[in-house]
Design a protein around this motif. Structure first.
Motif, mmCIF file in Angstrom:
data_model
loop_
_atom_site.group_PDB
_atom_site.id
_atom_site.type_symbol
_atom_site.label_atom_id
_atom_site.label_comp_id
_atom_site.label_asym_id
_atom_site.label_seq_id
_atom_site.Cartn_x
_atom_site.Cartn_y
_atom_site.Cartn_z
ATOM 1 N N GLY A 95 -20.094 -62.564 -31.327
ATOM 2 C CA GLY A 95 -19.413 -63.848 -31.444
ATOM 3 C C GLY A 95 -18.023 -63.760 -32.045
ATOM 4 O O GLY A 95 -17.265 -64.724 -31.996
ATOM 5 N N ALA A 96 -17.682 -62.587 -32.609
ATOM 6 C CA ALA A 96 -16.369 -62.478 -33.262
ATOM 7 C C ALA A 96 -15.245 -62.732 -32.255
ATOM 8 O O ALA A 96 -14.312 -63.498 -32.530
ATOM 9 C CB ALA A 96 -16.226 -61.102 -33.886
ATOM 10 N N ILE A 97 -15.357 -62.124 -31.087
ATOM 11 C CA ILE A 97 -14.287 -62.268 -30.096
ATOM 12 C C ILE A 97 -14.245 -63.695 -29.560
ATOM 13 O O ILE A 97 -13.191 -64.324 -29.480
ATOM 14 C CB ILE A 97 -14.475 -61.234 -28.955
ATOM 15 C CG1 ILE A 97 -14.344 -59.814 -29.529
ATOM 16 C CG2 ILE A 97 -13.458 -61.462 -27.843
ATOM 17 C CD1 ILE A 97 -14.736 -58.688 -28.581
ATOM 18 N N ILE A 138 -24.761 -57.671 -39.158
ATOM 19 C CA ILE A 138 -24.063 -56.501 -38.610
ATOM 20 C C ILE A 138 -23.354 -56.860 -37.308
ATOM 21 O O ILE A 138 -23.871 -57.628 -36.499
ATOM 22 C CB ILE A 138 -25.095 -55.372 -38.351
ATOM 23 C CG1 ILE A 138 -25.780 -54.993 -39.669
ATOM 24 C CG2 ILE A 138 -24.421 -54.152 -37.711
ATOM 25 C CD1 ILE A 138 -26.866 -53.947 -39.526
ATOM 26 N N ASN A 139 -22.178 -56.312 -37.126
ATOM 27 C CA ASN A 139 -21.506 -56.405 -35.831
ATOM 28 C C ASN A 139 -20.811 -55.076 -35.599
ATOM 29 O O ASN A 139 -20.701 -54.256 -36.506
ATOM 30 C CB ASN A 139 -20.489 -57.558 -35.831
ATOM 31 C CG ASN A 139 -20.043 -57.961 -34.416
ATOM 32 O OD1 ASN A 139 -20.432 -57.344 -33.409
ATOM 33 N ND2 ASN A 139 -19.228 -58.996 -34.333
ATOM 34 N N GLU A 140 -20.367 -54.873 -34.374
ATOM 35 C CA GLU A 140 -19.564 -53.685 -34.124
ATOM 36 C C GLU A 140 -18.198 -53.886 -34.795
ATOM 37 O O GLU A 140 -17.695 -55.008 -34.881
ATOM 38 C CB GLU A 140 -19.373 -53.476 -32.616
ATOM 39 C CG GLU A 140 -18.630 -52.188 -32.322
ATOM 40 C CD GLU A 140 -18.869 -51.672 -30.904
ATOM 41 O OE1 GLU A 140 -19.325 -52.460 -30.052
ATOM 42 O OE2 GLU A 140 -18.603 -50.482 -30.669
ATOM 43 N N ASN A 141 -17.624 -52.802 -35.297
ATOM 44 C CA ASN A 141 -16.300 -52.891 -35.916
ATOM 45 C C ASN A 141 -15.262 -52.918 -34.798
ATOM 46 O O ASN A 141 -14.556 -51.948 -34.551
ATOM 47 C CB ASN A 141 -16.088 -51.715 -36.864
ATOM 48 C CG ASN A 141 -14.921 -51.957 -37.789
ATOM 49 O OD1 ASN A 141 -14.131 -52.883 -37.563
ATOM 50 N ND2 ASN A 141 -14.793 -51.155 -38.817
ATOM 51 N N ASP A 186 -21.396 -53.541 -26.386
ATOM 52 C CA ASP A 186 -22.409 -54.592 -26.347
ATOM 53 C C ASP A 186 -23.304 -54.430 -27.559
ATOM 54 O O ASP A 186 -23.574 -53.310 -27.984
ATOM 55 C CB ASP A 186 -23.235 -54.503 -25.066
ATOM 56 C CG ASP A 186 -24.042 -53.227 -25.041
ATOM 57 O OD1 ASP A 186 -25.180 -53.247 -25.531
ATOM 58 O OD2 ASP A 186 -23.525 -52.198 -24.565
ATOM 59 N N ASN A 187 -23.723 -55.554 -28.088
ATOM 60 C CA ASN A 187 -24.537 -55.503 -29.294
ATOM 61 C C ASN A 187 -26.019 -55.258 -29.017
ATOM 62 O O ASN A 187 -26.795 -55.080 -29.947
ATOM 63 C CB ASN A 187 -24.350 -56.780 -30.108
ATOM 64 C CG ASN A 187 -23.087 -56.713 -30.954
ATOM 65 O OD1 ASN A 187 -22.374 -55.709 -30.920
ATOM 66 N ND2 ASN A 187 -22.828 -57.752 -31.714
ATOM 67 N N ASP A 188 -26.412 -55.259 -27.739
ATOM 68 C CA ASP A 188 -27.808 -54.933 -27.416
ATOM 69 C C ASP A 188 -28.111 -53.504 -27.866
ATOM 70 O O ASP A 188 -29.069 -53.244 -28.590
ATOM 71 C CB ASP A 188 -28.062 -55.043 -25.905
ATOM 72 C CG ASP A 188 -27.920 -56.466 -25.401
ATOM 73 O OD1 ASP A 188 -28.192 -57.389 -26.186
ATOM 74 O OD2 ASP A 188 -27.538 -56.644 -24.233
HETATM 75 N N1 GLU Z 1 -18.968 -57.319 -30.856
HETATM 76 C C1 GLU Z 1 -18.598 -58.365 -29.918
HETATM 77 C C2 GLU Z 1 -18.238 -59.637 -30.649
HETATM 78 O O1 GLU Z 1 -18.592 -59.842 -31.771
HETATM 79 C C3 GLU Z 1 -19.737 -58.739 -29.003
HETATM 80 C C4 GLU Z 1 -20.347 -57.687 -28.177
HETATM 81 C C5 GLU Z 1 -21.434 -58.297 -27.281
HETATM 82 O O2 GLU Z 1 -21.150 -59.308 -26.626
HETATM 83 O O3 GLU Z 1 -22.562 -57.831 -27.260
HETATM 84 O O4 GLU Z 1 -17.604 -60.498 -30.078
#
Ligand code: GLU
Length: 390
Positions: free
Chosen positions: A70-72, A152-155, A167-169
């Motif tokens: 959701g960050a983006i 947690i999210n991807e950096n 992708d966060n899956d």
């Molecule tokens: N890390 C990306 C974000 O926070 C999302 C990745 C995904 O859609 O799985 O926007």
């Protein structure tokens, strides 16, 4: 295609898996659930209901980790990056803006239940490189012990395309494997794996349980249909493979509804929400130990005294005091062979120390190691969770 030709159970009546028996639970929340597509705003009512569900899980003693996208989606709106596909650096800029708002929203909503939130941003490297992997695991373990909910999210701001999950899956599945979670919930915009694309094929049926990822199952994932979330079914099946290899079961369920998590408390056959459970053969601890035992290239050897050898056979950790000699060149997290004085192999396990430090503390009591090393390390040379008897 009949469901029983796919490694899955033959009917939904057989499916009894549910959320109540999870001990360490990871919930992956996709952008499409959390963020309103048209306004770019966080769907607060939905998030509040999710936080209520998380608090319910915790009140019955379950540990919960959230992996949130959701960050983006949130950040792009605030930077005016709308109505067109974004370049990588624009996505990274959007993530930098959105992540603050995302973390803040989780903090606010869980504060209603007096739950502390901790933000962790990971890259692929952090989950793959041994020492960083161990550090991330120790941090998450500590937060859970202290009663916090890691979010947690991807950096995204630093992860270049080669080192991105994207992708966060799969990120969530790697985290599940890393922290030996027993249950991974992928909340998505589809309620599970179908025998065919349900939007195109009216005869498509939902598969309630998958016990093995056969080529048939892989084939059902197909290409991500338009409108589905970033990962699509392909990354969800990839996530299932990662999770199952770590002994973690995974469930895909539709997340748009309110209280989507607690809707999984009961099996589908008993009034729970429709979903697909992916069930592995072994428990996380067993899978982890198998992974350790399967290491052919141990990086070093520890010889232990008789007292330590006896303690190991009773299932205890290996303490520095019991180590009499060390061989090899290893880092923290490398696999070591543990031998008795007569050369017999007793066990294999992951070293909590690099070779230089291990040599300095061998033969010493754990309470003295901080003085010797100048920092407070682990009390064990090899923790019992990281140890497999040979
Ligand atoms: N890390 C990306 C974000 O926070 C999302 C990745 C995904 O859609 O799985 O926007």
């Amino acid at each position: 295609m009949p469901a029983d030709a796919t490694g899955s159970e033959s009917s939904s009546e057989d499916a009894t898996a549910c959320l109540r028996d999870a001990r360490r639970l990871i919930v992956k929340i996709g952008s499409a659930l959390l963020v309103d597509e048209t306004t770019g705003q966080i769907r607060r009512e939905w998030l509040d209901a999710m936080a209520d569900d998380v608090a319910l899980c915790r009140s019955r003693g379950q540990e919960v980790i959230i992996v949130s996208s959701g960050a983006i989606a949130v950040g792009r709106e605030h930077l005016g990056l709308i109505g067109r596909p974004l370049r990588l650096e624009e996505k990274q800029a959007a993530a930098a803006t959105g992540q603050i708002r995302l973390a803040h929203a989780y903090q606010e909503t869980l504060a209603r239940h007096d739950v502390t939130v901790a933000q962790i941003l990971l890259t692929l490297d952090d989950t793959e490189e041994r020492r960083r992997h161990l550090n991330a695991r120790a941090t998450i373990d500590t937060l859970l012990k202290l009663g916090a909910v890691p979010v947690i999210n991807e950096n995204d701001t630093v992860a270049t395309s080669e080192i991105r999950f994207g992708d966060n899956d799969r990120l969530a599945a790697r985290v599940a494997q890393m922290v030996s979670a027993d249950t991974l919930v992928l909340l998505s915009d589809i309620d599970g794996l179908y025998t065919a694309d349900p939007k195109r094929d009216p005869s498509a049926t939902l598969i309630p349980e998958v016990r093995e990822l056969t080529p048939d199952i892989e084939g059902m994932a197909g290409e991500p249909p338009p409108g589905y979330s970033s990962g699509g079914m392909v990354t969800k099946i990839a996530a299932a493979r990662i999770a199952m290899s770590g002994g973690c079961r995974m469930v895909i369920a539709k997340g748009k509804r309110m209280n989507a998590l607690s809707a999984l408390d009961r099996p589908f056959s008993d009034g729970g929400a429709p979903c697909t459970w992916f069930l592995p053969g072994a428990e996380p601890r067993t899978a982890r130990k198998r992974w350790i035992a399967g290491h052919i290239n141990a990086r070093g050897t520890l010889v232990v005294d008789d007292g330590a050898a006896a303690a190991l056979s009773r299932g205890s950790s290996l303490l520095p005091a019991g180590v009499v000699s060390i061989d090899g060149d290893f880092q923290r997290g490398d696999v070591l062979v543990v031998r008795a004085r007569d050369g017999r192999e007793l066990a294999r396990g992951l070293s909590a120390y690099a070779v230089e430090d291990a040599r300095r503390i061998m033969g010493h009591h754990s309470q003295d190691t901080a003085d010797i090393l100048g920092y407070r390390g682990r009390a064990e040379m090899i923790h019992r969770d990281d140890l497999v008897l040979s």
